[in-house]
Design a protein around this motif. Structure first.
Motif, PDB file in Angstrom:
ATOM      1  N   ARG A  40       0.789  -1.181  -0.114  1.00 31.04           N
ATOM      2  CA  ARG A  40      -0.084   0.141   0.067  1.00 31.04           C
ATOM      3  C   ARG A  40       0.883   1.318  -0.059  1.00 31.04           C
ATOM      4  N   VAL A  53      -0.777  -8.688  -4.115  1.00 30.82           N
ATOM      5  CA  VAL A  53       0.014  -9.733  -5.006  1.00 30.82           C
ATOM      6  C   VAL A  53      -0.759 -10.888  -5.622  1.00 30.82           C
ATOM      7  N   GLU A  66      -3.301  -9.402 -11.232  1.00 29.54           N
ATOM      8  CA  GLU A  66      -4.549 -10.497 -11.176  1.00 29.54           C
ATOM      9  C   GLU A  66      -4.108 -11.955 -11.403  1.00 29.54           C
ATOM     10  N   SER A  67      -3.927 -12.974 -10.802  1.00 29.58           N
ATOM     11  CA  SER A  67      -3.492 -13.920 -10.869  1.00 29.58           C
ATOM     12  C   SER A  67      -3.885 -14.674 -12.108  1.00 29.58           C
TER      13      SER A  67
HETATM   14  N1  LIG Z   1      -8.017 -11.455  -7.496  1.00 29.48           N
HETATM   15  C1  LIG Z   1      -6.859 -11.134  -6.945  1.00 29.48           C
HETATM   16  C2  LIG Z   1      -6.809 -11.338  -5.691  1.00 29.48           C
HETATM   17  C3  LIG Z   1      -5.265 -10.681  -5.036  1.00 29.48           C
HETATM   18  C4  LIG Z   1      -5.215 -10.748  -3.812  1.00 29.48           C
HETATM   19  O1  LIG Z   1      -6.279 -10.580  -2.882  1.00 29.48           O
HETATM   20  N2  LIG Z   1      -4.124 -10.881  -3.066  1.00 29.48           N
HETATM   21  C5  LIG Z   1      -3.844 -10.839  -1.614  1.00 29.48           C
HETATM   22  C6  LIG Z   1      -2.929 -12.223  -1.281  1.00 29.48           C
HETATM   23  S1  LIG Z   1      -3.541 -13.628  -1.927  1.00 29.48           S
HETATM   24  C7  LIG Z   1      -3.140  -9.752  -1.169  1.00 29.48           C
HETATM   25  O2  LIG Z   1      -2.316  -9.004  -1.955  1.00 29.48           O
HETATM   26  N3  LIG Z   1      -3.703  -9.062   0.158  1.00 29.48           N
HETATM   27  C8  LIG Z   1      -3.058  -8.045   0.515  1.00 29.48           C
HETATM   28  C9  LIG Z   1      -4.068  -6.946   0.559  1.00 29.48           C
HETATM   29  O3  LIG Z   1      -5.373  -7.181   0.219  1.00 29.48           O
HETATM   30  O4  LIG Z   1      -3.922  -5.609   1.363  1.00 29.48           O
HETATM   31  C10 LIG Z   1      -5.728 -12.229  -7.803  1.00 29.48           C
HETATM   32  O5  LIG Z   1      -6.574 -13.291  -8.106  1.00 29.48           O
HETATM   33  O6  LIG Z   1      -4.678 -11.912  -7.993  1.00 29.48           O
END
Ligand SMILES: N[C@@H](CCC(=O)N[C@@H](CS)C(=O)NCC(=O)O)C(=O)O
Length: 202
Positions: A40, A53, A66-67
């Motif tokens: 952030r 990530v 986006e994965s």
């Molecule tokens: N839809 C996104 C979701 C990405 C996501 O939520 N990543 C999480 C880790 S699994 C993250 O970075 N979370 C940290 C945050 O939301 O601050 C994808 O598929 O990449």
């Protein structure tokens, strides 16, 4: 060479690592603990305005987030992405299912249980999310009654997208015992050539 910004314990980041390993594509991994607040900060937000990530650096200064979009990008011209138009749409069908009906209810409970403190108000979300998670697993179970993989009858990025959080669903409180077809599919995915486990750090 590609650079992946990812957190090793994250299923979304694991999807990218698993495909890169199975493609035997060299990459660098930059480990990011999202709890540190780094994603952030302005430097990171300049790379991914969504502050999450995984993030793939394609070339210097070019990023893709986006994965499932990253899977799509990497899988082009490989055995993980079919050539037939209808089959490609089926792969996408399951990847969109994964993002909308699976990730919030199978992945998020795991995040809440593993990463949030016991007194976090977000634990109150769990029972509703787990109910929806069981519904998503039931959809997968029904589909796999007559198939070995999610699309095209072979292993594709749809399987990678769904495997990432399904195989650790129990860590979020979703038992897989009632879903024998899902368990058989998980076992098939785990012996695909080049498979690496989630726990293996790059
Ligand atoms: N839809 C996104 C979701 C990405 C996501 O939520 N990543 C999480 C880790 S699994 C993250 O970075 N979370 C940290 C945050 O939301 O601050 C994808 O598929 O990449």
């Amino acid at each position: 060479m590609y650079t992946v910004y990812g957190m090793s314990s994250s299923g979304n980041c694991y999807k990218v690592r698993l495909l890169l390993e199975q493609l035997r594509t060299p990459y660098q991994w930059v480990e990011i603990d999202t709890r540190s607040g780094l994603t952030r900060k302005p430097d990171y937000l300049a790379k991914n305005p969504n502050g999450r990530v995984p993030l793939l650096e394609l070339e210097r200064g070019q990023y893709l987030a986006e994965s499932d979009a990253i899977l799509f990008y990497l899988a082009q011209d490989s055995r993980f992405w079919p050539g037939d138009r209808r089959q490609r749409a089926e792969v996408l069908q399951w990847m969109f299912f994964e993002q909308y009906s699976h990730e919030p209810y199978v992945a998020t409970p795991r995040f809440i249980k593993r990463h949030l403190p016991a007194d976090s108000p977000r634990h109150a979300e769990l029972s509703k999310r787990l109910e929806q998670g069981r519904a998503a697993l039931a959809v997968m179970e029904a589909h796999l009654m007559t198939r070995h993989y999610f699309a095209t009858e072979r292993y594709t990025i749809a399987d990678i997208a769904l495997y990432a959080y399904t195989h650790v669903a129990d860590e979020g409180g979703l038992e897989l015992a009632p879903y024998p077809q899902v368990r058989s599919w998980l076992a098939r995915v785990a012996v695909e050539p080049g498979h690496v486990p989630l726990t293996r750090r790059p």
